[in-house]
Structures are given as structure tokens and as C-alpha cells.
Write a protein that holds these residues in place. Structure first.
Motif, PDB file in Angstrom:
ATOM      1  N   ALA A  66       0.844  -1.188   0.000  1.00 44.31           N
ATOM      2  CA  ALA A  66       0.000   0.000   0.000  1.00 44.31           C
ATOM      3  C   ALA A  66       0.883   1.243   0.000  1.00 44.31           C
ATOM      4  O   ALA A  66       1.582   1.502   0.968  1.00 44.31           O
ATOM      5  CB  ALA A  66      -0.902   0.006   1.225  1.00 44.31           C
ATOM      6  N   ASN A  67       0.875   1.989  -1.090  1.00 43.76           N
ATOM      7  CA  ASN A  67       1.652   3.215  -1.160  1.00 43.76           C
ATOM      8  C   ASN A  67       1.019   4.230  -0.215  1.00 43.76           C
ATOM      9  O   ASN A  67      -0.140   4.571  -0.351  1.00 43.76           O
ATOM     10  CB  ASN A  67       1.672   3.754  -2.589  1.00 43.76           C
ATOM     11  CG  ASN A  67       2.596   4.941  -2.729  1.00 43.76           C
ATOM     12  OD1 ASN A  67       3.507   5.115  -1.936  1.00 43.76           O
ATOM     13  ND2 ASN A  67       2.355   5.753  -3.737  1.00 43.76           N
ATOM     14  N   GLY A  68       1.782   4.679   0.766  1.00 46.98           N
ATOM     15  CA  GLY A  68       1.266   5.612   1.767  1.00 46.98           C
ATOM     16  C   GLY A  68       0.757   4.905   3.011  1.00 46.98           C
ATOM     17  O   GLY A  68       0.429   5.545   3.997  1.00 46.98           O
ATOM     18  N   GLY A  69       0.678   3.583   2.976  1.00 44.27           N
ATOM     19  CA  GLY A  69       0.183   2.832   4.127  1.00 44.27           C
ATOM     20  C   GLY A  69       1.298   2.442   5.069  1.00 44.27           C
ATOM     21  O   GLY A  69       2.417   2.167   4.646  1.00 44.27           O
ATOM     22  N   THR A  70       0.996   2.457   6.363  1.00 44.70           N
ATOM     23  CA  THR A  70       1.938   2.023   7.398  1.00 44.70           C
ATOM     24  C   THR A  70       1.161   1.230   8.432  1.00 44.70           C
ATOM     25  O   THR A  70       0.065   1.615   8.827  1.00 44.70           O
ATOM     26  CB  THR A  70       2.600   3.223   8.093  1.00 44.70           C
ATOM     27  OG1 THR A  70       3.268   4.014   7.126  1.00 44.70           O
ATOM     28  CG2 THR A  70       3.578   2.779   9.162  1.00 44.70           C
ATOM     29  N   ILE A  71       1.736   0.133   8.898  1.00 44.92           N
ATOM     30  CA  ILE A  71       1.146  -0.657   9.967  1.00 44.92           C
ATOM     31  C   ILE A  71       1.987  -0.421  11.208  1.00 44.92           C
ATOM     32  O   ILE A  71       3.199  -0.662  11.201  1.00 44.92           O
ATOM     33  CB  ILE A  71       1.105  -2.148   9.597  1.00 44.92           C
ATOM     34  CG1 ILE A  71       0.245  -2.333   8.340  1.00 44.92           C
ATOM     35  CG2 ILE A  71       0.575  -2.974  10.762  1.00 44.92           C
ATOM     36  CD1 ILE A  71       0.391  -3.672   7.692  1.00 44.92           C
ATOM     37  N   GLY A  72       1.366   0.087  12.254  1.00 46.14           N
ATOM     38  CA  GLY A  72       2.074   0.432  13.481  1.00 46.14           C
ATOM     39  C   GLY A  72       1.910  -0.633  14.551  1.00 46.14           C
ATOM     40  O   GLY A  72       0.808  -1.122  14.778  1.00 46.14           O
ATOM     41  N   PHE A  73       3.020  -0.974  15.200  1.00 48.15           N
ATOM     42  CA  PHE A  73       3.023  -1.943  16.295  1.00 48.15           C
ATOM     43  C   PHE A  73       3.404  -1.225  17.583  1.00 48.15           C
ATOM     44  O   PHE A  73       4.444  -0.561  17.650  1.00 48.15           O
ATOM     45  CB  PHE A  73       4.011  -3.076  16.013  1.00 48.15           C
ATOM     46  CG  PHE A  73       3.568  -3.966  14.890  1.00 48.15           C
ATOM     47  CD1 PHE A  73       2.735  -5.046  15.136  1.00 48.15           C
ATOM     48  CD2 PHE A  73       3.969  -3.713  13.593  1.00 48.15           C
ATOM     49  CE1 PHE A  73       2.320  -5.866  14.096  1.00 48.15           C
ATOM     50  CE2 PHE A  73       3.557  -4.529  12.541  1.00 48.15           C
ATOM     51  CZ  PHE A  73       2.730  -5.609  12.803  1.00 48.15           C
ATOM     52  N   LYS A  74       2.569  -1.361  18.604  1.00 50.15           N
ATOM     53  CA  LYS A  74       2.779  -0.730  19.897  1.00 50.15           C
ATOM     54  C   LYS A  74       3.860  -1.477  20.675  1.00 50.15           C
ATOM     55  O   LYS A  74       3.786  -2.690  20.845  1.00 50.15           O
ATOM     56  CB  LYS A  74       1.463  -0.760  20.681  1.00 50.15           C
ATOM     57  CG  LYS A  74       1.513  -0.125  22.025  1.00 50.15           C
ATOM     58  CD  LYS A  74       0.128  -0.208  22.644  1.00 50.15           C
ATOM     59  CE  LYS A  74       0.153   0.065  24.113  1.00 50.15           C
ATOM     60  NZ  LYS A  74      -1.177  -0.141  24.700  1.00 50.15           N
ATOM     61  N   CYS A  75       4.850  -0.735  21.131  1.00 47.36           N
ATOM     62  CA  CYS A  75       5.949  -1.304  21.915  1.00 47.36           C
ATOM     63  C   CYS A  75       5.885  -0.766  23.339  1.00 47.36           C
ATOM     64  O   CYS A  75       5.384   0.324  23.584  1.00 47.36           O
ATOM     65  CB  CYS A  75       7.288  -0.954  21.276  1.00 47.36           C
ATOM     66  SG  CYS A  75       7.541  -1.749  19.676  1.00 47.36           S
ATOM     67  N   LYS A 122       5.261  -1.412   4.791  1.00 55.30           N
ATOM     68  CA  LYS A 122       5.902  -0.501   5.738  1.00 55.30           C
ATOM     69  C   LYS A 122       5.369  -0.761   7.144  1.00 55.30           C
ATOM     70  O   LYS A 122       4.171  -0.726   7.385  1.00 55.30           O
ATOM     71  CB  LYS A 122       5.626   0.949   5.336  1.00 55.30           C
ATOM     72  CG  LYS A 122       6.350   1.969   6.195  1.00 55.30           C
ATOM     73  CD  LYS A 122       6.061   3.373   5.673  1.00 55.30           C
ATOM     74  CE  LYS A 122       6.745   4.434   6.496  1.00 55.30           C
ATOM     75  NZ  LYS A 122       6.416   5.784   5.988  1.00 55.30           N
ATOM     76  N   LEU A 123       6.303  -1.009   8.068  1.00 53.39           N
ATOM     77  CA  LEU A 123       5.971  -1.279   9.456  1.00 53.39           C
ATOM     78  C   LEU A 123       6.603  -0.209  10.341  1.00 53.39           C
ATOM     79  O   LEU A 123       7.702   0.260  10.063  1.00 53.39           O
ATOM     80  CB  LEU A 123       6.508  -2.646   9.887  1.00 53.39           C
ATOM     81  CG  LEU A 123       6.193  -3.841   8.987  1.00 53.39           C
ATOM     82  CD1 LEU A 123       6.857  -5.096   9.538  1.00 53.39           C
ATOM     83  CD2 LEU A 123       4.695  -4.030   8.847  1.00 53.39           C
ATOM     84  N   CYS A 124       5.903   0.137  11.412  1.00 50.91           N
ATOM     85  CA  CYS A 124       6.412   1.094  12.382  1.00 50.91           C
ATOM     86  C   CYS A 124       6.350   0.469  13.760  1.00 50.91           C
ATOM     87  O   CYS A 124       5.317  -0.097  14.146  1.00 50.91           O
ATOM     88  CB  CYS A 124       5.562   2.364  12.360  1.00 50.91           C
ATOM     89  SG  CYS A 124       5.990   3.569  13.635  1.00 50.91           S
TER      90      CYS A 124
END
Length: 133
Positions: A66-75, A122-124
Motif C-alpha cells: 500500500a503506497n502511503g500505508g503504514t502498519i504500526g506496532f505498539k511497543c 511498511k511497518l512502524c
């Protein structure tokens, strides 16, 4: 708000090796694996009431990001952010944007790290420190 997030993969075994290692940093165990009636295979990682899924595309076409997409993982800590990043890179991910670390801006102080998985998603990894009293 979300029940699950699913990303596509062009190589499910490669994705399993990557996500087994990366999601273990957050405390997720082995995924549930299944084959849908359409024949495509999927991985379901479950942790803390949420599901992260990796699937061969149901339409038989190539998985794309996904262009512009990010999946965020809570740390839970800055150290976990750094470990998420380092494990991702060690297992075929690519470090992107700035090095892992503290960012200050309109959203306050955040510890962030960004990587792309082997399929380009993209992952954050994000830790939001508690506000000072």
C-alpha cells in the motif's frame, strides 16, 4: 477499533520466518496456519486481543504494498522499539527513514523505528512515553 490487519505476501514461508521473529519481540507466538477454500494459504498471529494476518492474495495475482500505508506496532519501551527494528533487519527487512530513536513533534515525544518487510509493507514500531506530571 480494529479486529485485524492483513497484508499480502508473494512468499508465505519467507514472510513466516520474518514475522515469527519480529512479532516474537512483541510477545506473539506461532501463527495459526490455514488454507482457505479458494486454496490460498494464510498465517494468523494473535496477541493481546488483536490479529495480524499474512495471506497469499485471494485473487491469484501478485501481492503489492500500500503506497502511503503504514502498519504500526505498539511497543512497551524504547528498547523494544530498537529490538523490533534490529530483528526485522536481521530477518530480511529493510531499515527506512531515520534510524530508530526519539522524535519530537506535534504529537509529543515518540520512540519510532520504520522498516519494510520482505514484501515491501511498511511497518512502524512505536513507543509513546508517559507524559511527565
Amino acid at each position: 477499533m480494529f479486529s485485524h490487519i492483513m497484508v499480502g505476501s508473494n512468499d508465505l514461508q519467507r514472510s513466516k520466518r520474518f514475522y515469527d521473529a519480529v512479532l516474537a519481540v512483541l510477545g506473539a507466538g506461532e501463527p495459526v496456519q490455514n488454507q482457505a477454500g479458494t486454496g490460498h494459504r494464510r498465517l494468523f498471529y494473535r496477541h493481546d486481543g488483536a490479529s495480524f494476518c499474512v495471506s497469499e492474495p485471494i485473487n491469484g495475482e501478485a501481492a503489492t504494498l500500500a503506497n502511503g500505508g503504514t502498519i504500526g506496532f505498539k511497543c512497551s519501551s524504547p528498547e523494544q522499539v530498537a529490538r523490533f527494528h534490529d530483528v526485522a533487519v536481521a530477518h530480511g527487512g529493510t531499515s527506512i527513514e531515520e534510524p530508530p530513536g526519539l522524535r519530537k513533534g506535534e504529537m509529543g515525544a515518540l520512540y519510532l523505528a520504520y522498516v519494510r518487510d520482505p514484501d515491501g509493507n511498511k511497518l512502524c514500531a512505536l513507543h509513546r512515553p508517559p507524559k511527565a506530571a
